[in-house]
Design a protein around this motif. Structure first.
Motif, PDB file in Angstrom:
ATOM      1  N   PRO A 264      15.095   6.997   0.931  1.00  0.00           N
ATOM      2  CA  PRO A 264      16.479   6.877   1.416  1.00  0.00           C
ATOM      3  C   PRO A 264      16.590   6.719   2.929  1.00  0.00           C
ATOM      4  O   PRO A 264      17.453   5.982   3.421  1.00  0.00           O
ATOM      5  N   ALA A 265      15.721   7.389   3.678  1.00  0.00           N
ATOM      6  CA  ALA A 265      15.785   7.275   5.136  1.00  0.00           C
ATOM      7  C   ALA A 265      15.422   5.860   5.588  1.00  0.00           C
ATOM      8  O   ALA A 265      16.042   5.305   6.508  1.00  0.00           O
ATOM      9  N   ALA A 266      14.422   5.257   4.932  1.00  0.00           N
ATOM     10  CA  ALA A 266      14.036   3.892   5.272  1.00  0.00           C
ATOM     11  C   ALA A 266      15.139   2.908   4.901  1.00  0.00           C
ATOM     12  O   ALA A 266      15.405   1.939   5.631  1.00  0.00           O
ATOM     13  N   VAL A 267      15.792   3.154   3.771  1.00  0.00           N
ATOM     14  CA  VAL A 267      16.909   2.298   3.348  1.00  0.00           C
ATOM     15  C   VAL A 267      18.060   2.408   4.339  1.00  0.00           C
ATOM     16  O   VAL A 267      18.663   1.400   4.739  1.00  0.00           O
ATOM     17  N   ALA A 268      18.377   3.628   4.758  1.00  0.00           N
ATOM     18  CA  ALA A 268      19.470   3.839   5.706  1.00  0.00           C
ATOM     19  C   ALA A 268      19.192   3.138   7.033  1.00  0.00           C
ATOM     20  O   ALA A 268      20.101   2.568   7.661  1.00  0.00           O
ATOM     21  N   ARG A 269      17.934   3.154   7.455  1.00  0.00           N
ATOM     22  CA  ARG A 269      17.559   2.510   8.714  1.00  0.00           C
ATOM     23  C   ARG A 269      17.720   0.997   8.614  1.00  0.00           C
ATOM     24  O   ARG A 269      18.235   0.342   9.538  1.00  0.00           O
TER      25      ARG A 269
ATOM     26  N   PRO B 191       0.832  -1.213   0.000  1.00  0.00           N
ATOM     27  CA  PRO B 191       0.000   0.000   0.000  1.00  0.00           C
ATOM     28  C   PRO B 191       0.864   1.259   0.000  1.00  0.00           C
ATOM     29  O   PRO B 191       2.049   1.219   0.378  1.00  0.00           O
ATOM     30  N   PRO B 192       0.316   2.379  -0.434  1.00  0.00           N
ATOM     31  CA  PRO B 192       1.056   3.649  -0.397  1.00  0.00           C
ATOM     32  C   PRO B 192       1.531   3.952   1.021  1.00  0.00           C
ATOM     33  O   PRO B 192       0.824   3.684   1.992  1.00  0.00           O
ATOM     34  N   GLY B 193       2.737   4.491   1.113  1.00  0.00           N
ATOM     35  CA  GLY B 193       3.276   4.848   2.421  1.00  0.00           C
ATOM     36  C   GLY B 193       4.053   3.746   3.106  1.00  0.00           C
ATOM     37  O   GLY B 193       4.683   3.974   4.141  1.00  0.00           O
ATOM     38  N   VAL B 194       4.034   2.538   2.546  1.00  0.00           N
ATOM     39  CA  VAL B 194       4.830   1.428   3.080  1.00  0.00           C
ATOM     40  C   VAL B 194       6.083   1.292   2.227  1.00  0.00           C
ATOM     41  O   VAL B 194       6.017   1.324   0.997  1.00  0.00           O
ATOM     42  N   HIS B 195       7.229   1.164   2.862  1.00  0.00           N
ATOM     43  CA  HIS B 195       8.510   1.107   2.159  1.00  0.00           C
ATOM     44  C   HIS B 195       8.906  -0.356   1.926  1.00  0.00           C
ATOM     45  O   HIS B 195       9.175  -1.083   2.884  1.00  0.00           O
ATOM     46  N   PHE B 196       8.951  -0.763   0.666  1.00  0.00           N
ATOM     47  CA  PHE B 196       9.360  -2.128   0.334  1.00  0.00           C
ATOM     48  C   PHE B 196      10.817  -2.093  -0.111  1.00  0.00           C
ATOM     49  O   PHE B 196      11.159  -1.477  -1.122  1.00  0.00           O
ATOM     50  N   ILE B 197      11.682  -2.759   0.662  1.00  0.00           N
ATOM     51  CA  ILE B 197      13.117  -2.766   0.389  1.00  0.00           C
ATOM     52  C   ILE B 197      13.589  -4.218   0.356  1.00  0.00           C
ATOM     53  O   ILE B 197      13.895  -4.811   1.402  1.00  0.00           O
ATOM     54  N   PRO B 198      13.656  -4.835  -0.821  1.00  0.00           N
ATOM     55  CA  PRO B 198      14.090  -6.231  -0.901  1.00  0.00           C
ATOM     56  C   PRO B 198      15.527  -6.388  -0.393  1.00  0.00           C
ATOM     57  O   PRO B 198      16.365  -5.501  -0.550  1.00  0.00           O
ATOM     58  N   GLY B 199      15.798  -7.533   0.213  1.00  0.00           N
ATOM     59  CA  GLY B 199      17.134  -7.794   0.739  1.00  0.00           C
ATOM     60  C   GLY B 199      17.495  -9.258   0.655  1.00  0.00           C
ATOM     61  O   GLY B 199      16.640 -10.124   0.461  1.00  0.00           O
ATOM     62  N   HIS B 200      18.790  -9.533   0.815  1.00  0.00           N
ATOM     63  CA  HIS B 200      19.262 -10.920   0.776  1.00  0.00           C
ATOM     64  C   HIS B 200      20.558 -11.056   1.563  1.00  0.00           C
ATOM     65  O   HIS B 200      21.616 -10.642   1.095  1.00  0.00           O
ATOM     66  N   PRO B 201      20.496 -11.614   2.765  1.00  0.00           N
ATOM     67  CA  PRO B 201      21.726 -11.884   3.511  1.00  0.00           C
ATOM     68  C   PRO B 201      22.431 -13.123   2.951  1.00  0.00           C
ATOM     69  O   PRO B 201      21.816 -14.182   2.818  1.00  0.00           O
ATOM     70  N   LEU B 202      23.709 -12.973   2.604  1.00  0.00           N
ATOM     71  CA  LEU B 202      24.462 -14.096   2.055  1.00  0.00           C
ATOM     72  C   LEU B 202      25.073 -14.884   3.215  1.00  0.00           C
ATOM     73  O   LEU B 202      26.280 -14.838   3.479  1.00  0.00           O
ATOM     74  N   ALA B 203      24.222 -15.578   3.907  1.00  0.00           N
ATOM     75  CA  ALA B 203      24.639 -16.330   5.093  1.00  0.00           C
ATOM     76  C   ALA B 203      23.709 -17.509   5.255  1.00  0.00           C
ATOM     77  O   ALA B 203      22.552 -17.468   4.832  1.00  0.00           O
ATOM     78  N   GLY B 204      24.208 -18.553   5.879  1.00  0.00           N
ATOM     79  CA  GLY B 204      23.360 -19.707   6.123  1.00  0.00           C
ATOM     80  C   GLY B 204      24.182 -20.931   6.467  1.00  0.00           C
ATOM     81  O   GLY B 204      25.414 -20.902   6.453  1.00  0.00           O
ATOM     82  N   THR B 205      23.490 -21.987   6.809  1.00  0.00           N
ATOM     83  CA  THR B 205      24.096 -23.293   7.024  1.00  0.00           C
ATOM     84  C   THR B 205      23.186 -24.298   6.333  1.00  0.00           C
ATOM     85  O   THR B 205      22.156 -23.925   5.765  1.00  0.00           O
TER      86      THR B 205
END
Length: 307
Positions: free
Chosen positions: A156-161, A115-129
């Motif tokens: 940008p502020a949401a990304v920085a956080r 929805p508008p106003g929600v920040h979607f920032i895809p991510g991928h941690p390169l870690a695991g077992t």
């Protein structure tokens, strides 16, 4: 005492990555409270027992209510359905991220529901077992590992956080284009996993070698293949189906290299083999020098129920 980066975090899916995030956030004081959701009562009970969640919920919609950060830690193929379920319940201004190892398909599945106003920032941690499930996580999983963000035009502020969160959990953070991410991961993770599954499958079908001999005489190389091939099958099924083009591209290049090596062996071209192995050994040395060869502690104790 430093204020937490997020007041309330919701972990949707409670496997290795989510449980490790929970442990890491608690250890570093990065979240005031952590809610969780998993499909099975067994997984939810384990998350509470282990202690990386403060509360667990039977539905994803309940878990995300009031959350400042929502982490989608479900198989890639389930991302779209989960996003549709939680969308009406997301807090205005909240950040939604994911930990899937494919990015273009996740963006296509999740972004339309935000929805508008929600920040979607895809991510991928390169870690695991090779372990999975709520009991397999540990707080140091992300230390000196990379987390790749593909934020696009996100605030940008949401990304920085979010970047600060990953750094607070010990990760190095870099931003990347989604298509480039999927190609890089096809080289460094997806195709190697496919090759490992294939090699173990070859051993399984080679009737001249008994099962006891495979186990008894496993050398280091085959043991590494079996460790990789022990990874969660649902997750890897979805990875290959959603990163199809990049994986097939790299698999085709691998096949060409394999044919070249076959010819060198058949023709007795020792010089070519020596030069090839010398070049590839340099890559291994680079990985060690970059500090990316530290083995994760064997904290896994159970196979995961479906998240």
């Amino acid at each position: 005492m430093t204020a937490p980066l997020y007041e309330r975090v919701a972990l949707i899916g409670l496997g290795l990555i989510a449980s490790s995030m929970g442990h890491a956030m608690k250890a570093a004081g990065l979240a005031r409270s952590i809610a969780g959701h998993a499909k099975t009562e067994e997984t939810r009970a384990a998350a509470l027992e282990v202690g990386f969640c403060d509360a667990v919920f039977a539905t994803a919609a309940e878990a995300v209510k009031g959350a400042d950060l929502v982490v989608l830690a479900v198989p890639v193929g389930a991302m779209g359905a989960v996003a549709a379920e939680i969308a009406p319940h997301l807090k205005p201004g909240a950040t939604v991220t994911d930990v899937g190892s494919v990015k273009q398909a996740v963006i296509e599945a999740v972004a339309p529901h935000m929805p508008p106003g929600v920040h979607f920032i895809p991510g991928h941690p390169l870690a695991g077992t090779e372990h999975s499930g709520p009991r397999s996580g540990f707080a140091t999983l992300f230390e000196n590992r990379w987390c790749l963000l593909t934020p696009g035009a996100a605030d940008p502020a949401a990304v920085a956080r979010l970047r600060a969160l990953w750094q607070g959990m010990g990760a190095n953070v870099e931003e990347m284009d989604p298509a480039h991410h999927d190609l890089v991961l096809a080289v460094t993770s997806h195709t190697p996993h496919l090759i490992a599954y294939t090699m173990v499958g070859v051993a399984d079908h080679l009737r001249r070698v008994t099962e006891s001999e495979i186990i008894k005489y496993s050398a280091a190389g085959f043991r590494d293949f079996t460790r990789i091939a022990a990874s969660d099958p649902t997750m890897w099924r979805d990875v290959f189906l959603t990163n199809k083009e990049a994986t097939l591209d790299i698999l085709g290049r691998f096949t060409e290299e394999l044919f070249m090596l076959q010819r060198a062996i058949r023709m007795g071209d020792g010089e070519m083999l020596h030069d090839y192995f010398t070049r590839t050994r340099a890559i291994r040395r680079g990985i060690i020098e970059a500090g990316q060869d530290t083995a994760a502690p064997d904290f896994g104790r159970t196979k995961a129920p479906d998240a």
